[in-house]
Motif scaffolding. Sequence first.
Motif, PDB file in Angstrom:
ATOM      1  N   ASP A 193     -48.673 -49.095  57.384  1.00 26.62           N
ATOM      2  CA  ASP A 193     -47.435 -49.668  57.404  1.00 26.62           C
ATOM      3  C   ASP A 193     -46.696 -50.511  56.601  1.00 26.62           C
ATOM      4  OD1 ASP A 193     -47.663 -48.304  60.027  1.00 26.62           O
ATOM      5  OD2 ASP A 193     -47.972 -50.038  61.150  1.00 26.62           O
ATOM      6  N   GLY A 194     -47.706 -51.122  55.957  1.00 23.33           N
ATOM      7  CA  GLY A 194     -47.456 -52.087  54.678  1.00 23.33           C
ATOM      8  C   GLY A 194     -46.767 -51.121  53.853  1.00 23.33           C
ATOM      9  N   ILE A 195     -47.417 -50.027  53.536  1.00 27.56           N
ATOM     10  CA  ILE A 195     -46.786 -49.093  52.552  1.00 27.56           C
ATOM     11  C   ILE A 195     -45.489 -48.620  53.005  1.00 27.56           C
ATOM     12  CG2 ILE A 195     -47.029 -46.731  51.324  1.00 27.56           C
ATOM     13  CD1 ILE A 195     -49.970 -47.453  51.164  1.00 27.56           C
ATOM     14  N   ILE A 196     -45.345 -47.985  54.334  1.00 27.16           N
ATOM     15  CA  ILE A 196     -43.917 -47.502  54.703  1.00 27.16           C
ATOM     16  C   ILE A 196     -42.991 -48.274  54.741  1.00 27.16           C
ATOM     17  CG2 ILE A 196     -44.480 -47.529  57.123  1.00 27.16           C
ATOM     18  CD1 ILE A 196     -43.239 -44.754  57.187  1.00 27.16           C
ATOM     19  N   TYR A 197     -43.014 -49.627  55.048  1.00 31.50           N
ATOM     20  CA  TYR A 197     -42.045 -50.563  54.851  1.00 31.50           C
ATOM     21  C   TYR A 197     -41.698 -51.229  53.489  1.00 31.50           C
ATOM     22  CZ  TYR A 197     -42.579 -51.022  60.156  1.00 31.50           C
ATOM     23  OH  TYR A 197     -42.454 -50.911  61.573  1.00 31.50           O
ATOM     24  N   ALA A 198     -42.739 -51.510  53.064  1.00 31.46           N
ATOM     25  CA  ALA A 198     -42.433 -51.739  51.511  1.00 31.46           C
ATOM     26  C   ALA A 198     -41.495 -50.655  50.879  1.00 31.46           C
ATOM     27  CB  ALA A 198     -43.581 -52.025  50.883  1.00 31.46           C
ATOM     28  N   VAL A 199     -41.764 -49.387  51.181  1.00 33.48           N
ATOM     29  CA  VAL A 199     -40.987 -48.393  50.498  1.00 33.48           C
ATOM     30  C   VAL A 199     -39.931 -48.445  50.825  1.00 33.48           C
ATOM     31  CG1 VAL A 199     -40.967 -45.885  50.288  1.00 33.48           C
ATOM     32  CG2 VAL A 199     -42.962 -47.131  49.712  1.00 33.48           C
ATOM     33  N   MET A 200     -39.396 -48.643  52.208  1.00 32.53           N
ATOM     34  CA  MET A 200     -38.272 -48.432  52.771  1.00 32.53           C
ATOM     35  C   MET A 200     -37.393 -49.607  52.133  1.00 32.53           C
ATOM     36  SD  MET A 200     -37.948 -45.793  54.549  1.00 32.53           S
ATOM     37  CE  MET A 200     -36.328 -46.141  55.342  1.00 32.53           C
ATOM     38  N   VAL A 201     -37.896 -50.876  52.097  1.00 31.93           N
ATOM     39  CA  VAL A 201     -37.147 -51.967  51.640  1.00 31.93           C
ATOM     40  C   VAL A 201     -36.851 -51.528  50.105  1.00 31.93           C
ATOM     41  CG1 VAL A 201     -37.017 -54.367  50.835  1.00 31.93           C
ATOM     42  CG2 VAL A 201     -38.076 -53.668  53.008  1.00 31.93           C
ATOM     43  N   SER A 202     -37.768 -51.257  49.357  1.00 34.26           N
ATOM     44  CA  SER A 202     -37.711 -50.771  47.868  1.00 34.26           C
ATOM     45  C   SER A 202     -36.611 -49.818  47.551  1.00 34.26           C
ATOM     46  CB  SER A 202     -39.019 -50.549  47.164  1.00 34.26           C
ATOM     47  OG  SER A 202     -38.903 -50.229  45.815  1.00 34.26           O
ATOM     48  N   TYR A 242     -49.685 -51.760  50.068  1.00 35.52           N
ATOM     49  CA  TYR A 242     -51.004 -51.328  50.449  1.00 35.52           C
ATOM     50  C   TYR A 242     -51.481 -52.733  50.576  1.00 35.52           C
ATOM     51  CZ  TYR A 242     -55.769 -50.495  49.445  1.00 35.52           C
ATOM     52  OH  TYR A 242     -57.622 -50.284  49.463  1.00 35.52           O
ATOM     53  N   TYR A 243     -51.316 -53.774  49.804  1.00 35.96           N
ATOM     54  CA  TYR A 243     -52.078 -55.087  50.022  1.00 35.96           C
ATOM     55  C   TYR A 243     -51.474 -55.787  51.167  1.00 35.96           C
ATOM     56  CZ  TYR A 243     -55.012 -54.408  45.762  1.00 35.96           C
ATOM     57  OH  TYR A 243     -55.755 -53.616  44.925  1.00 35.96           O
ATOM     58  N   ILE A 279     -50.803 -42.960  40.167  1.00 36.55           N
ATOM     59  CA  ILE A 279     -52.268 -42.567  40.384  1.00 36.55           C
ATOM     60  C   ILE A 279     -52.740 -43.697  41.454  1.00 36.55           C
ATOM     61  CG2 ILE A 279     -54.603 -42.407  39.585  1.00 36.55           C
ATOM     62  CD1 ILE A 279     -53.670 -41.352  36.766  1.00 36.55           C
ATOM     63  N   LEU A 280     -52.742 -44.754  41.083  1.00 37.98           N
ATOM     64  CA  LEU A 280     -53.166 -45.839  41.859  1.00 37.98           C
ATOM     65  C   LEU A 280     -52.420 -45.770  43.170  1.00 37.98           C
ATOM     66  CD1 LEU A 280     -53.344 -48.717  39.547  1.00 37.98           C
ATOM     67  CD2 LEU A 280     -55.384 -47.643  40.384  1.00 37.98           C
ATOM     68  N   SER A 281     -51.074 -45.466  43.564  1.00 38.05           N
ATOM     69  CA  SER A 281     -50.019 -45.397  44.496  1.00 38.05           C
ATOM     70  C   SER A 281     -51.032 -44.251  45.533  1.00 38.05           C
ATOM     71  CB  SER A 281     -48.778 -45.076  44.275  1.00 38.05           C
ATOM     72  OG  SER A 281     -48.101 -45.956  43.646  1.00 38.05           O
ATOM     73  N   LYS A 282     -51.193 -43.112  44.828  1.00 40.31           N
ATOM     74  CA  LYS A 282     -51.802 -41.811  45.543  1.00 40.31           C
ATOM     75  C   LYS A 282     -53.047 -42.375  46.028  1.00 40.31           C
ATOM     76  CE  LYS A 282     -51.626 -37.774  44.170  1.00 40.31           C
ATOM     77  NZ  LYS A 282     -51.653 -36.466  43.177  1.00 40.31           N
ATOM     78  N   ARG A 283     -54.006 -43.052  45.449  1.00 43.51           N
ATOM     79  CA  ARG A 283     -55.173 -43.546  46.163  1.00 43.51           C
ATOM     80  C   ARG A 283     -54.940 -44.341  47.213  1.00 43.51           C
ATOM     81  NH1 ARG A 283     -58.739 -44.805  40.594  1.00 43.51           N
ATOM     82  NH2 ARG A 283     -58.826 -42.632  39.802  1.00 43.51           N
ATOM     83  N   ALA A 284     -53.975 -45.348  47.007  1.00 42.84           N
ATOM     84  CA  ALA A 284     -53.767 -46.182  48.046  1.00 42.84           C
ATOM     85  C   ALA A 284     -53.303 -45.658  49.423  1.00 42.84           C
ATOM     86  CB  ALA A 284     -52.690 -47.391  47.589  1.00 42.84           C
ATOM     87  N   ILE A 285     -52.434 -44.769  49.354  1.00 43.88           N
ATOM     88  CA  ILE A 285     -52.003 -43.938  50.348  1.00 43.88           C
ATOM     89  C   ILE A 285     -53.024 -43.281  51.284  1.00 43.88           C
ATOM     90  CG2 ILE A 285     -50.580 -41.766  51.011  1.00 43.88           C
ATOM     91  CD1 ILE A 285     -48.603 -42.575  48.860  1.00 43.88           C
TER      92      ILE A 285
END
Length: 227
Positions: free
Chosen positions: A104-113, A153-154, A207-213
């Motif tokens: 959820d940290g990823i999806i919310y951060a992406v939506m804001v971004s 991610y973090y 690359i790091l984003s794909k690994r984080a997902i």
Amino acid sequence: MNLLIATATPVLIVIIYIYIKDKYEKESKRVLLVSFLLGAILSIVITTLLYLFFDLFLPLPDNYSIWQQFVKAFFVVALIEEFSKYIMVRYYAQPRKDFNEPFDGIIYAVMVSMGFAAVENLFYVLEGGLEVAAIRAITAIPAHATFAIIMGYYMGKAKFSNNRMKWNLIGLALAVLFHGAYDFFLFIGFIPGISIGAFISLIIGIILSKRAIKAHQEISYFKKIKK
């Protein structure tokens, strides 16, 4: 109309991609929309006010040195923009009960971004036209997405950690680091060939984003099968 489509399409592609990657427990579309709007409105307002503050009280000279370009990239542009997104996730999304898995940290951060990126993109495209839209579709929009994924991610780890502040600040710091590196190499584009550094930093970020997902998807999967 064509300019609006060109502006919105890359943002929509990123949103759909991340939404699909959230495989196990979809977030409320209403909450995601609010997150997007917070990025598009409040983050833009905060960024604008902070830029005005710097212009009035800490102005940089017209002819920047490489060191001054470094300061501008990391401690003005990157820090201001990523901080304006960070506080939306930190104080709107992260405290919510819906924020119930690290992904959820990823999806919310992406939506804001993406809310932020959509408005920023609109200004650039209205000024520069379809050529600028095409360039930003494969550079700036993916860059904003990677910064958000890394930060998210973090922030996802932070939600379920006993040391929330530590992981939140690591996420913000890494987003600023990648954003600053990307901008710095573009700002010193007057040095022949140096702009390639921006694309290298973007590729590393992707690359790091794909690994984080993938990492947070695995956590969500194991959480689901344990239920």
